[in-house]
Design a protein around this motif. Structure first.
Motif, mmCIF file in Angstrom:
data_model
loop_
_atom_site.group_PDB
_atom_site.id
_atom_site.type_symbol
_atom_site.label_atom_id
_atom_site.label_comp_id
_atom_site.label_asym_id
_atom_site.label_seq_id
_atom_site.Cartn_x
_atom_site.Cartn_y
_atom_site.Cartn_z
ATOM 1 N N ASN A 299 -6.219 1.617 -4.608
ATOM 2 C CA ASN A 299 -6.646 0.811 -3.469
ATOM 3 C C ASN A 299 -8.165 0.774 -3.354
ATOM 4 N N GLN A 300 -8.820 1.851 -3.727
ATOM 5 C CA GLN A 300 -10.279 1.883 -3.699
ATOM 6 C C GLN A 300 -10.865 0.966 -4.774
ATOM 7 N N ARG A 301 -10.177 0.877 -5.887
ATOM 8 C CA ARG A 301 -10.639 0.032 -6.980
ATOM 9 C C ARG A 301 -10.281 -1.429 -6.765
ATOM 10 N N MET A 302 -9.097 -1.667 -6.223
ATOM 11 C CA MET A 302 -8.559 -3.013 -6.041
ATOM 12 C C MET A 302 -7.905 -3.054 -4.665
ATOM 13 N N THR A 303 -8.609 -3.552 -3.669
ATOM 14 C CA THR A 303 -8.095 -3.491 -2.301
ATOM 15 C C THR A 303 -6.738 -4.169 -2.205
ATOM 16 N N LEU A 304 -5.739 -3.393 -1.785
ATOM 17 C CA LEU A 304 -4.370 -3.882 -1.672
ATOM 18 C C LEU A 304 -4.089 -4.366 -0.263
ATOM 19 N N PRO A 305 -3.185 -5.316 -0.100
ATOM 20 C CA PRO A 305 -2.767 -5.678 1.255
ATOM 21 C C PRO A 305 -2.260 -4.443 1.992
ATOM 22 N N LYS A 306 -2.602 -4.338 3.245
ATOM 23 C CA LYS A 306 -2.275 -3.141 4.027
ATOM 24 C C LYS A 306 -0.786 -2.809 3.973
ATOM 25 N N GLU A 307 0.061 -3.823 4.130
ATOM 26 C CA GLU A 307 1.500 -3.560 4.161
ATOM 27 C C GLU A 307 2.024 -3.180 2.776
ATOM 28 N N TRP A 308 1.408 -3.691 1.725
ATOM 29 C CA TRP A 308 1.791 -3.283 0.366
ATOM 30 C C TRP A 308 1.507 -1.800 0.182
ATOM 31 N N LYS A 309 0.317 -1.390 0.602
ATOM 32 C CA LYS A 309 -0.072 0.006 0.430
ATOM 33 C C LYS A 309 0.832 0.932 1.237
ATOM 34 N N ALA A 342 7.008 -2.805 6.621
ATOM 35 C CA ALA A 342 7.231 -4.171 6.140
ATOM 36 C C ALA A 342 8.247 -4.231 5.006
ATOM 37 N N ILE A 343 8.405 -3.143 4.252
ATOM 38 C CA ILE A 343 9.362 -3.170 3.147
ATOM 39 C C ILE A 343 10.777 -3.370 3.644
ATOM 40 N N GLY A 344 11.075 -2.875 4.853
ATOM 41 C CA GLY A 344 12.390 -3.071 5.449
ATOM 42 C C GLY A 344 13.483 -2.248 4.797
ATOM 43 N N VAL A 345 14.618 -2.228 5.450
ATOM 44 C CA VAL A 345 15.758 -1.449 4.967
ATOM 45 C C VAL A 345 16.205 -1.941 3.600
#
Length: 411
Positions: A299-309, A342-345
């Protein structure tokens, strides 16, 4: 206006209009195109604007107009050529003028399957580089030596291979390899964009295997490259090392769930195994903890979407623990945490189902269990409770409710 009306209007201005890019490729493949892009020759920008005054303009390096054609807002660009004068995707000198031909425009494109056009009024296929034959033979082939001018084209070729199930020609793999030096300096947002698109394909593993073949995996996704050679206990993972396991799982999850966020979490689930010390192999003790560190570094190298992370971190942390949970309180905590992500059940269960070759009973019934747990809230607490005591009462009540439901389901 209709497509024919648009083409006729361009013709009346002294130019010609062409359908270009993916829509032509998809027509040859016999599938419906997601969108339709157009290219115009023989018309200068001022004349075009006067003829289409309501078409909004966008694009920084060269003008593109959004014209409503057959009820959709379609991109219309002027035929252009480009010359590399610097490094990276900004290092181009671009010329768009009425004198630029459609063949010159197609020559600057990445692969032959995207370097075709159809003249709208005549219906003639313009295919100077053999794109139709490559589509029919399911080949990804660079148009020219200018493929390497934009290093991200290497990722596009890998993504096209995954998207269409095509194979990349050997000479194009070598061209991809030559992109490595500049690719290492590209903005990570461009690399992430290709990753996101690749994760939407039917078999995302082809994207990573294509990059590996071209020697680009270590440059673009070093965290995944580190999984190679990290052997695992064959009793649990007969498919081979952590790299093979991860890509196989990714493809299986892709068959169950179309969401890129979920597929990314699947890709990351064992990412910590890439940092397992050689002396520990084939075991990967505490790879969940190490995986969270790898995700943080990525994430530091390639900023990921918050919900992905957040979703990937949850899967990394819980994918080993979730199938083995037995204590009611721990299960309740996991279910309620999952419900807030966000990933959900379904997304979480799809990853666990593939990785564990099945689901524990509580995850099979996760949706209905969560619905029952959420029926208990602060309004139900004894009126004399205050502050943190209310939260504790809610948690204990939910655990009791879960225990009752579980006993019923297990019997």
């Amino acid at each position: 206006m209709t497509e024919k009306e648009f083409a006729t209007k361009i013709h009346e201005l002294g130019g010609a209009a062409y359908l270009v890019g993916g829509a032509v490729r998809d027509k040859i493949r016999g599938v419906a195109a997601h969108d339709r892009d157009y290219c115009v020759t023989g018309v200068d920008e001022a004349t075009f604007v006067a003829a289409f005054p309501d078409a909004p303009k966008f694009g920084k390096s060269f003008p593109v107009y959004a014209v409503e054609i057959d009820g959709a807002h379609c991109e219309v660009a002027f035929a252009r050529t480009e010359r590399k004068v610097g490094s990276g995707y900004r290092g181009f000198e671009i010329l768009f003028a009425p004198s630029v031909t459609i063949e010159q425009d197609l020559y600057r494109r990445d692969t032959t399957i995207n370097a075709m056009a159809i003249e709208l009024l005549s219906g003639e296929l313009i295919d100077p580089f053999g794109g139709r034959e490559d589509v029919l033979n399911k080949k990804i082939r660079a148009v020219s030596e200018h493929f390497i001018d934009d290093p991200v084209r290497a990722l596009r070729a890998a993504r096209q291979a995954a998207q269409f199930g095509f194979s990349i020609c050997a000479e194009t793999v070598e061209a991809m390899r030559l992109c490595g030096l500049e690719l290492a300096r590209e903005p990570t947002e461009r690399i992430f964009d290709e990753l996101e698109t690749a994760l939407k394909t039917d078999k995302p593993s082809i994207f990573f295997r294509s990059l590996e073949r071209a020697g680009l995996l270590e440059i673009t996704f070093p965290e995944i490259a580190q999984l190679r050679g990290k052997i695992q206990p064959t009793a649990f993972h007969p498919e081979g090392d952590a790299y093979e396991h991860t890509l196989n799982l990714l493809d299986e999850v892709a068959q169950l769930n179309p969401r890129p966020l979920v597929r990314f979490a699947a890709l990351m689930h064992d990412i910590g195994k890439g940092t397992t010390p050689p002396r520990m192999l084939p075991h990967h003790y505490k790879h969940e903890k190490r995986g969270l560190e790898v995700l943080k570094e990525m994430n530091q190298r390639m900023t990921l979407p918050k919900e992905w992370k957040k979703s990937a971190a949850f899967v990394i942390r819980e994918h080993m623990r979730a199938p083995r949970l037995e204590k009611a309180g721990k299960i309740v905590d996991l279910l309620l945490s999952l419900n807030a992500l966000a990933i959900g059940v379904k997304g979480f269960c799809d990853v666990i189902r593939v990785d564990n070759r099945g689901l524990p009973l509580y995850l099979e019934h996760a949706d209905e269990l969560i619905a029952e747990l959420l029926k208990i809230g602060g309004k139900d607490a004894p009126p004399d409770l205050k502050g943190a005591s209310i939260g504790k009462w809610i948690h204990d009540a939910r655990v009791r409710r879960f225990t009752t439901i579980r006993n019923f389901k297990e019997n």
